[in-house]
Scaffold this motif. Structure first.
Motif, PDB file in Angstrom:
ATOM      1  N   MET A 178      -9.593  -2.261 -11.906  1.00 53.31           N
ATOM      2  CA  MET A 178      -9.466  -1.237 -12.949  1.00 53.31           C
ATOM      3  C   MET A 178      -8.799   0.032 -12.434  1.00 53.31           C
ATOM      4  O   MET A 178      -9.168   0.544 -11.373  1.00 53.31           O
ATOM      5  CB  MET A 178     -10.860  -0.873 -13.495  1.00 53.31           C
ATOM      6  CG  MET A 178     -11.758  -2.070 -13.784  1.00 53.31           C
ATOM      7  SD  MET A 178     -11.045  -3.227 -14.961  1.00 53.31           S
ATOM      8  CE  MET A 178     -11.905  -2.753 -16.446  1.00 53.31           C
ATOM      9  N   LEU A 231      -8.939   0.460   0.070  1.00 52.15           N
ATOM     10  CA  LEU A 231      -8.358   0.768   1.380  1.00 52.15           C
ATOM     11  C   LEU A 231      -8.501   2.249   1.711  1.00 52.15           C
ATOM     12  O   LEU A 231      -8.045   2.684   2.759  1.00 52.15           O
ATOM     13  CB  LEU A 231      -6.886   0.336   1.427  1.00 52.15           C
ATOM     14  CG  LEU A 231      -6.684  -1.189   1.350  1.00 52.15           C
ATOM     15  CD1 LEU A 231      -5.205  -1.525   1.244  1.00 52.15           C
ATOM     16  CD2 LEU A 231      -7.286  -1.888   2.566  1.00 52.15           C
ATOM     17  N   HIS A 260      -1.264   2.290  -8.905  1.00 52.15           N
ATOM     18  CA  HIS A 260      -1.182   3.041  -7.644  1.00 52.15           C
ATOM     19  C   HIS A 260      -0.617   2.205  -6.498  1.00 52.15           C
ATOM     20  O   HIS A 260      -0.560   2.673  -5.372  1.00 52.15           O
ATOM     21  CB  HIS A 260      -2.571   3.560  -7.250  1.00 52.15           C
ATOM     22  CG  HIS A 260      -3.172   4.486  -8.266  1.00 52.15           C
ATOM     23  ND1 HIS A 260      -2.730   5.774  -8.440  1.00 52.15           N
ATOM     24  CD2 HIS A 260      -4.144   4.307  -9.187  1.00 52.15           C
ATOM     25  CE1 HIS A 260      -3.424   6.354  -9.414  1.00 52.15           C
ATOM     26  NE2 HIS A 260      -4.288   5.486  -9.882  1.00 52.15           N
ATOM     27  N   TRP A 283     -16.546  12.100  -5.939  1.00 53.47           N
ATOM     28  CA  TRP A 283     -16.439  10.896  -6.762  1.00 53.47           C
ATOM     29  C   TRP A 283     -17.572  10.759  -7.796  1.00 53.47           C
ATOM     30  O   TRP A 283     -17.358  10.355  -8.932  1.00 53.47           O
ATOM     31  CB  TRP A 283     -16.414   9.637  -5.881  1.00 53.47           C
ATOM     32  CG  TRP A 283     -15.590   8.559  -6.522  1.00 53.47           C
ATOM     33  CD1 TRP A 283     -15.921   7.822  -7.623  1.00 53.47           C
ATOM     34  CD2 TRP A 283     -14.284   8.122  -6.134  1.00 53.47           C
ATOM     35  NE1 TRP A 283     -14.898   6.947  -7.944  1.00 53.47           N
ATOM     36  CE2 TRP A 283     -13.894   7.119  -7.045  1.00 53.47           C
ATOM     37  CE3 TRP A 283     -13.414   8.483  -5.101  1.00 53.47           C
ATOM     38  CZ2 TRP A 283     -12.670   6.456  -6.956  1.00 53.47           C
ATOM     39  CZ3 TRP A 283     -12.203   7.825  -5.022  1.00 53.47           C
ATOM     40  CH2 TRP A 283     -11.842   6.831  -5.929  1.00 53.47           C
ATOM     41  N   PHE A 317      -6.818   9.824  -2.906  1.00 57.99           N
ATOM     42  CA  PHE A 317      -8.186   9.440  -3.285  1.00 57.99           C
ATOM     43  C   PHE A 317      -9.180   9.773  -2.177  1.00 57.99           C
ATOM     44  O   PHE A 317     -10.320  10.119  -2.449  1.00 57.99           O
ATOM     45  CB  PHE A 317      -8.240   7.958  -3.662  1.00 57.99           C
ATOM     46  CG  PHE A 317      -7.606   7.682  -4.991  1.00 57.99           C
ATOM     47  CD1 PHE A 317      -8.259   8.019  -6.163  1.00 57.99           C
ATOM     48  CD2 PHE A 317      -6.353   7.119  -5.086  1.00 57.99           C
ATOM     49  CE1 PHE A 317      -7.673   7.809  -7.402  1.00 57.99           C
ATOM     50  CE2 PHE A 317      -5.741   6.892  -6.318  1.00 57.99           C
ATOM     51  CZ  PHE A 317      -6.404   7.234  -7.471  1.00 57.99           C
ATOM     52  N   VAL A 376       0.839  -1.186   0.000  1.00 60.39           N
ATOM     53  CA  VAL A 376       0.000   0.000   0.000  1.00 60.39           C
ATOM     54  C   VAL A 376       0.876   1.237   0.000  1.00 60.39           C
ATOM     55  O   VAL A 376       1.891   1.271   0.669  1.00 60.39           O
ATOM     56  CB  VAL A 376      -0.851   0.053   1.297  1.00 60.39           C
ATOM     57  CG1 VAL A 376      -1.558   1.372   1.415  1.00 60.39           C
ATOM     58  CG2 VAL A 376      -1.845  -1.064   1.325  1.00 60.39           C
ATOM     59  N   CYS A 413     -12.132  -0.412  -5.744  1.00 61.00           N
ATOM     60  CA  CYS A 413     -13.423   0.043  -6.293  1.00 61.00           C
ATOM     61  C   CYS A 413     -13.638   1.537  -6.133  1.00 61.00           C
ATOM     62  O   CYS A 413     -14.472   2.124  -6.818  1.00 61.00           O
ATOM     63  CB  CYS A 413     -14.561  -0.710  -5.617  1.00 61.00           C
ATOM     64  SG  CYS A 413     -14.626  -0.409  -3.827  1.00 61.00           S
ATOM     65  N   GLY A 414     -12.908   2.184  -5.224  1.00 58.13           N
ATOM     66  CA  GLY A 414     -13.099   3.615  -4.997  1.00 58.13           C
ATOM     67  C   GLY A 414     -14.525   3.923  -4.623  1.00 58.13           C
ATOM     68  O   GLY A 414     -15.146   3.227  -3.810  1.00 58.13           O
TER      69      GLY A 414
END
Ligand code: SAH
Length: 233
Positions: A121, A77, A126, A19, A12, A4, A56-57
């Protein structure tokens, strides 16, 4: 937790409230969403499938897949992004979706081969060790099941379009969204997949037209691309 980058997560997290704003920094994800959804559905058929969306954001793709699949689990996360995702699903009345704050590698140990279809995706570029996420995907999907990736290629053109163009000229993305060194060549991703027992099915380019602000599928994988593979039965 080792795989991470905390700076990535806070990036994010800070933007999370925007979003679902189509005119925000997340516009490219909204713009590419119908295209990737159709591509996944055409290749693997979402109906009746238990789907896992890794990284998934705010849930742009997770929620769209939930409209067609039996159940979607979204993991990330970034706590704030997950909060936004949960709220949006609730407001939209989507009930066959669950969001969890768990690393792919951790979930793989907890629920091996539990999913029919796994998506990951715009996320691999990142993380510090993307090959480890690819291995986790192979452990999470059932034999014969599909795994879908999308990321950015690494070459002069992707530097120009993916960073200079998108972050500095068109200002589609905030400066610093992407780090060139973390971009991934299709050959590298394919090699990680093969090593993890995932057989390559196909790769497609996703081309962006800045005038129409549309993405379309193409044979040109030089900047954004998608890769589909299946776990060896
Ligand atoms: N997959 C979504 C969001 C892409 S943005 C889409 O395409 O619409 C990248 C996402 O990856 C962010 O939500 C970020 O929090 C997540 N991410 C970054 N590093 C991560 C990690 N190590 N584990 C899980 N998610 C991660």
């Amino acid at each position: 937790m080792s795989n991470v980058d905390p700076q990535e997560l806070s990036k994010f997290g800070e933007l999370a409230h925007r979003w679902w704003d189509r005119n925000s920094e997340f516009r490219p994800l909204h713009d590419m969403n119908p295209l990737r959804l159709e591509w996944i559905d055409t290749l693997a058929g979402l109906a009746g499938k238990r789907v896992l969306d890794i990284g998934c954001g705010g849930g742009i793709l997770s929620e769209a897949m939930a409209g067609r699949a039996e159940h979607v689990t979204g993991i990330d996360l970034a706590t704030k992004a997950l909060g936004v995702a949960r709220l949006h699903a609730m407001e939209s009345g989507v009930e066959n979706i669950e969001y969890r704050e768990v690393a792919a590698e951790t979930l793989a140990a907890e629920a091996p081969h539990r999913f029919d279809l796994v998506t990951c995706m715009e996320m691999l570029e990142h993380v510090p060790d993307p090959a480890s996420v690819v291995r986790a995907c192979a452990e999470l999907v059932r034999p014969g099941g599909w795994v879908f990736f999308s990321t950015l290629n690494r070459n002069a053109k992707s530097f120009l379009f993916g960073i200079v163009g998108a972050e500095y000229l068109l200002r589609l993305l905030p400066k610093g969204t992407h780090e060139y060194a973390r971009f991934i060549r299709p050959s590298e991703l394919a090699a990680w997949c093969r090593a993890a027992g995932l057989d390559l099915a196909t790769t497609r380019g996703m081309e962006y037209n800045p005038l129409t602000r549309r993405f379309s599928l193409s044979d040109d994988c030089s900047v954004n691309y998608l890769l589909a593979c299946r776990l060896r039965p």
